[in-house]
Design a protein around this motif. Structure first.
Motif, mmCIF file in Angstrom:
data_model
loop_
_atom_site.group_PDB
_atom_site.id
_atom_site.type_symbol
_atom_site.label_atom_id
_atom_site.label_comp_id
_atom_site.label_asym_id
_atom_site.label_seq_id
_atom_site.Cartn_x
_atom_site.Cartn_y
_atom_site.Cartn_z
ATOM 1 N N ASP A 72 0.986 -1.022 -0.004
ATOM 2 C CA ASP A 72 -0.057 -0.037 0.092
ATOM 3 C C ASP A 72 0.966 1.277 0.033
ATOM 4 O O ASP A 72 1.481 1.572 0.922
ATOM 5 C CB ASP A 72 -0.679 0.001 1.262
ATOM 6 C CG ASP A 72 -2.046 1.382 1.255
ATOM 7 O OD1 ASP A 72 -1.614 2.056 0.546
ATOM 8 O OD2 ASP A 72 -2.842 0.971 1.814
ATOM 9 N N ASN A 73 1.024 1.906 -1.075
ATOM 10 C CA ASN A 73 2.072 2.824 -1.049
ATOM 11 C C ASN A 73 1.657 4.212 -0.434
ATOM 12 O O ASN A 73 2.664 4.917 0.123
ATOM 13 C CB ASN A 73 2.209 3.256 -2.630
ATOM 14 C CG ASN A 73 2.963 2.329 -3.506
ATOM 15 O OD1 ASN A 73 3.669 1.536 -3.032
ATOM 16 N ND2 ASN A 73 2.689 2.207 -4.847
ATOM 17 N N ALA A 74 0.268 4.341 -0.178
ATOM 18 C CA ALA A 74 -0.316 5.378 0.613
ATOM 19 C C ALA A 74 0.193 5.333 2.009
ATOM 20 O O ALA A 74 0.317 6.356 2.720
ATOM 21 C CB ALA A 74 -1.682 5.686 0.449
ATOM 22 N N LYS A 75 0.326 4.058 2.447
ATOM 23 C CA LYS A 75 0.871 3.796 3.992
ATOM 24 C C LYS A 75 2.136 3.266 4.051
ATOM 25 O O LYS A 75 2.339 3.113 5.211
ATOM 26 C CB LYS A 75 -0.259 2.554 4.405
ATOM 27 C CG LYS A 75 -1.780 3.204 4.319
ATOM 28 C CD LYS A 75 -2.475 1.910 5.132
ATOM 29 C CE LYS A 75 -3.985 2.225 5.109
ATOM 30 N NZ LYS A 75 -4.725 1.058 5.529
ATOM 31 N N ASN A 76 2.820 3.337 3.133
ATOM 32 C CA ASN A 76 4.516 2.980 3.096
ATOM 33 C C ASN A 76 4.423 1.602 3.648
ATOM 34 O O ASN A 76 5.410 1.316 4.518
ATOM 35 C CB ASN A 76 5.099 3.900 3.611
ATOM 36 C CG ASN A 76 5.143 5.481 2.933
ATOM 37 O OD1 ASN A 76 5.174 5.191 1.876
ATOM 38 N ND2 ASN A 76 5.102 6.332 3.776
ATOM 39 N N THR A 77 3.650 0.692 3.311
ATOM 40 C CA THR A 77 3.442 -0.622 4.002
ATOM 41 C C THR A 77 3.647 -1.845 2.975
ATOM 42 O O THR A 77 2.902 -1.798 2.045
ATOM 43 C CB THR A 77 2.226 -0.728 4.952
ATOM 44 O OG1 THR A 77 2.203 0.482 5.855
ATOM 45 C CG2 THR A 77 2.280 -2.255 5.598
ATOM 46 N N MET A 78 4.187 -2.682 3.307
ATOM 47 C CA MET A 78 4.141 -3.894 2.539
ATOM 48 C C MET A 78 3.709 -5.204 3.330
ATOM 49 O O MET A 78 3.585 -5.362 4.618
ATOM 50 C CB MET A 78 5.814 -4.336 2.118
ATOM 51 C CG MET A 78 5.604 -5.623 1.360
ATOM 52 S SD MET A 78 7.332 -5.783 0.819
ATOM 53 C CE MET A 78 8.259 -5.908 2.418
ATOM 54 N N TYR A 79 2.923 -6.111 2.557
ATOM 55 C CA TYR A 79 2.563 -7.227 3.288
ATOM 56 C C TYR A 79 2.795 -8.742 2.651
ATOM 57 O O TYR A 79 3.389 -8.722 1.619
ATOM 58 C CB TYR A 79 0.961 -7.330 3.143
ATOM 59 C CG TYR A 79 0.384 -5.920 3.639
ATOM 60 C CD1 TYR A 79 0.195 -4.810 2.803
ATOM 61 C CD2 TYR A 79 0.079 -5.599 4.818
ATOM 62 C CE1 TYR A 79 -0.407 -3.726 3.210
ATOM 63 C CE2 TYR A 79 -0.416 -4.687 5.583
ATOM 64 C CZ TYR A 79 -0.669 -3.336 4.696
ATOM 65 O OH TYR A 79 -1.247 -2.316 4.708
ATOM 66 N N LEU A 80 2.915 -9.571 3.291
ATOM 67 C CA LEU A 80 3.175 -11.007 2.863
ATOM 68 C C LEU A 80 2.245 -11.948 3.464
ATOM 69 O O LEU A 80 2.010 -12.353 4.755
ATOM 70 C CB LEU A 80 4.665 -11.438 3.399
ATOM 71 C CG LEU A 80 4.961 -12.876 2.725
ATOM 72 C CD1 LEU A 80 5.190 -12.758 0.985
ATOM 73 C CD2 LEU A 80 6.054 -13.426 3.230
ATOM 74 N N GLN A 81 1.158 -12.476 2.607
ATOM 75 C CA GLN A 81 -0.016 -13.293 3.119
ATOM 76 C C GLN A 81 0.658 -14.807 2.677
ATOM 77 O O GLN A 81 0.996 -14.958 1.822
ATOM 78 C CB GLN A 81 -1.021 -12.896 2.262
ATOM 79 C CG GLN A 81 -2.154 -14.162 2.725
ATOM 80 C CD GLN A 81 -2.821 -14.147 3.839
ATOM 81 O OE1 GLN A 81 -3.125 -12.954 4.198
ATOM 82 N NE2 GLN A 81 -3.111 -15.019 4.601
ATOM 83 N N MET A 82 0.797 -15.634 3.889
ATOM 84 C CA MET A 82 1.280 -16.812 3.900
ATOM 85 C C MET A 82 0.325 -17.830 4.195
ATOM 86 O O MET A 82 -0.285 -17.857 5.235
ATOM 87 C CB MET A 82 2.674 -16.955 4.854
ATOM 88 C CG MET A 82 3.665 -15.958 4.502
ATOM 89 S SD MET A 82 4.922 -16.179 5.655
ATOM 90 C CE MET A 82 4.382 -15.774 7.436
ATOM 91 N N ASN A 83 -0.019 -18.705 3.153
ATOM 92 C CA ASN A 83 -0.867 -19.712 3.465
ATOM 93 C C ASN A 83 -0.136 -20.940 3.168
ATOM 94 O O ASN A 83 0.631 -21.392 2.602
ATOM 95 C CB ASN A 83 -2.088 -19.680 2.466
ATOM 96 C CG ASN A 83 -2.989 -18.237 2.446
ATOM 97 O OD1 ASN A 83 -3.136 -17.838 3.650
ATOM 98 N ND2 ASN A 83 -3.378 -17.806 1.310
ATOM 99 N N SER A 84 -1.156 -22.066 3.709
ATOM 100 C CA SER A 84 -0.628 -23.564 3.475
ATOM 101 C C SER A 84 0.921 -23.546 4.210
ATOM 102 O O SER A 84 1.877 -24.009 3.297
ATOM 103 C CB SER A 84 -0.755 -23.917 2.075
ATOM 104 O OG SER A 84 -1.819 -23.805 1.539
ATOM 105 N N LEU A 85 1.084 -23.017 5.328
ATOM 106 C CA LEU A 85 2.440 -23.168 5.627
ATOM 107 C C LEU A 85 2.967 -24.421 6.331
ATOM 108 O O LEU A 85 2.305 -25.291 6.468
ATOM 109 C CB LEU A 85 2.514 -22.157 7.033
ATOM 110 C CG LEU A 85 2.455 -20.749 6.644
ATOM 111 C CD1 LEU A 85 1.962 -19.725 7.881
ATOM 112 C CD2 LEU A 85 3.977 -20.302 6.251
#
Length: 118
Positions: A72-85
Protein backbone atom coordinates in the motif's frame (compact mmCIF):
# COMPACT_ATOMS: atom_id res chain seq x y z
CA UNK A 1 16.40 8.27 9.42
CA UNK A 2 14.41 5.51 7.76
CA UNK A 3 12.94 2.65 9.78
CA UNK A 4 11.34 -0.57 8.55
CA UNK A 5 9.41 -2.51 11.18
CA UNK A 6 8.03 -5.99 10.62
CA UNK A 7 5.07 -7.42 12.52
CA UNK A 8 2.70 -10.38 12.39
CA UNK A 9 5.04 -13.28 13.05
CA UNK A 10 4.25 -16.05 15.47
CA UNK A 11 3.60 -19.73 15.97
CA UNK A 12 1.22 -21.49 13.58
CA UNK A 13 0.35 -25.11 12.85
CA UNK A 14 1.22 -26.69 9.52
CA UNK A 15 -1.39 -25.75 6.95
CA UNK A 16 -2.17 -22.53 8.74
CA UNK A 17 -1.86 -18.91 7.66
CA UNK A 18 -0.12 -15.75 8.78
CA UNK A 19 0.09 -12.24 7.40
CA UNK A 20 3.28 -10.26 7.88
CA UNK A 21 3.44 -6.48 7.62
CA UNK A 22 6.37 -4.15 7.04
CA UNK A 23 5.85 -0.48 7.81
CA UNK A 24 8.35 2.09 6.58
CA UNK A 25 8.72 5.46 8.25
CA UNK A 26 11.08 8.42 8.30
CA UNK A 27 12.40 10.94 5.80
CA UNK A 28 11.57 9.12 2.59
CA UNK A 29 10.96 10.62 -0.82
CA UNK A 30 10.09 7.44 -2.68
CA UNK A 31 10.06 3.71 -1.97
CA UNK A 32 10.97 1.54 -4.93
CA UNK A 33 11.12 -2.25 -4.85
CA UNK A 34 10.35 -3.94 -1.53
CA UNK A 35 11.32 -7.46 -0.63
CA UNK A 36 10.75 -10.19 1.92
CA UNK A 37 13.72 -12.33 2.91
CA UNK A 38 13.97 -15.17 5.39
CA UNK A 39 16.81 -16.79 7.25
CA UNK A 40 17.30 -19.89 9.38
CA UNK A 41 20.31 -20.56 11.62
CA UNK A 42 23.39 -21.55 9.68
CA UNK A 43 21.90 -20.64 6.30
CA UNK A 44 22.17 -17.67 4.01
CA UNK A 45 19.36 -15.16 3.90
CA UNK A 46 16.93 -16.18 1.13
CA UNK A 47 14.87 -13.86 -1.06
CA UNK A 48 11.24 -14.96 -0.73
CA UNK A 49 9.28 -12.38 -2.71
CA UNK A 50 9.66 -8.97 -4.30
CA UNK A 51 7.23 -6.25 -5.37
CA UNK A 52 7.94 -3.19 -7.47
CA UNK A 53 6.33 0.18 -6.91
CA UNK A 54 3.90 -0.72 -9.69
CA UNK A 55 3.10 -4.01 -7.91
CA UNK A 56 4.90 -6.36 -10.24
CA UNK A 57 5.67 -9.41 -8.12
CA UNK A 58 8.15 -12.27 -8.12
CA UNK A 59 8.43 -15.28 -5.84
CA UNK A 60 10.94 -17.98 -5.05
CA UNK A 61 9.70 -21.34 -6.36
CA UNK A 62 9.11 -22.87 -2.93
CA UNK A 63 6.40 -20.34 -2.02
CA UNK A 64 4.65 -19.86 -5.37
CA UNK A 65 0.92 -20.44 -5.05
CA UNK A 66 1.06 -20.20 -1.24
CA UNK A 67 2.42 -16.71 -0.48
CA UNK A 68 1.16 -13.37 -1.78
CA UNK A 69 3.14 -10.15 -1.53
CA UNK A 70 1.36 -6.80 -1.73
CA UNK A 71 1.89 -3.17 -0.82
CA UNK A 72 0.00 0.00 0.00
CA UNK A 73 2.05 2.94 -1.27
CA UNK A 74 -0.15 5.47 0.53
CA UNK A 75 0.64 3.77 3.85
CA UNK A 76 4.28 2.93 3.03
CA UNK A 77 3.48 -0.63 4.03
CA UNK A 78 4.15 -4.02 2.51
CA UNK A 79 2.46 -7.32 3.33
CA UNK A 80 3.12 -11.01 2.96
CA UNK A 81 0.08 -13.28 3.12
CA UNK A 82 1.32 -16.79 3.86
CA UNK A 83 -1.05 -19.73 3.39
CA UNK A 84 -0.60 -23.50 3.60
CA UNK A 85 2.42 -23.00 5.79
CA UNK A 86 4.94 -25.81 6.12
CA UNK A 87 7.54 -26.51 8.82
CA UNK A 88 10.25 -25.60 6.31
CA UNK A 89 8.82 -22.05 6.20
CA UNK A 90 10.05 -21.58 9.76
CA UNK A 91 12.52 -18.69 9.75
CA UNK A 92 13.10 -15.10 10.73
CA UNK A 93 11.44 -12.98 8.04
CA UNK A 94 12.99 -9.64 7.12
CA UNK A 95 11.72 -6.84 4.93
CA UNK A 96 14.04 -4.77 2.78
CA UNK A 97 13.21 -1.70 0.78
CA UNK A 98 15.11 0.31 -1.83
CA UNK A 99 14.36 3.86 -0.76
CA UNK A 100 15.21 7.29 -2.11
CA UNK A 101 15.84 9.84 0.62
CA UNK A 102 17.93 12.23 -1.46
CA UNK A 103 20.28 9.37 -2.14
CA UNK A 104 19.17 5.80 -2.79
CA UNK A 105 19.92 2.91 -0.45
CA UNK A 106 18.63 -0.40 0.81
CA UNK A 107 17.07 -0.46 4.27
CA UNK A 108 16.36 -3.52 6.41
CA UNK A 109 13.96 -4.30 9.22
CA UNK A 110 14.99 -6.26 12.31
CA UNK A 111 12.92 -9.30 11.44
CA UNK A 112 9.98 -11.23 12.80
CA UNK A 113 10.01 -14.90 13.77
CA UNK A 114 7.67 -17.32 12.01
CA UNK A 115 7.48 -20.82 13.47
CA UNK A 116 5.42 -23.53 11.79
CA UNK A 117 5.02 -26.47 14.15
CA UNK A 118 2.38 -28.79 15.55
Amino acid sequence: QVQLVESGGGLVQPGGSLTLSCAASGSMIRIYTMNWYRQTPGKQRELVASITRDSITTYTDSVKGRFTISRDNAKNTMYLQMNSLKPEDTAVYYCMGTIFTGGIDNYWGRGTQVTVSS
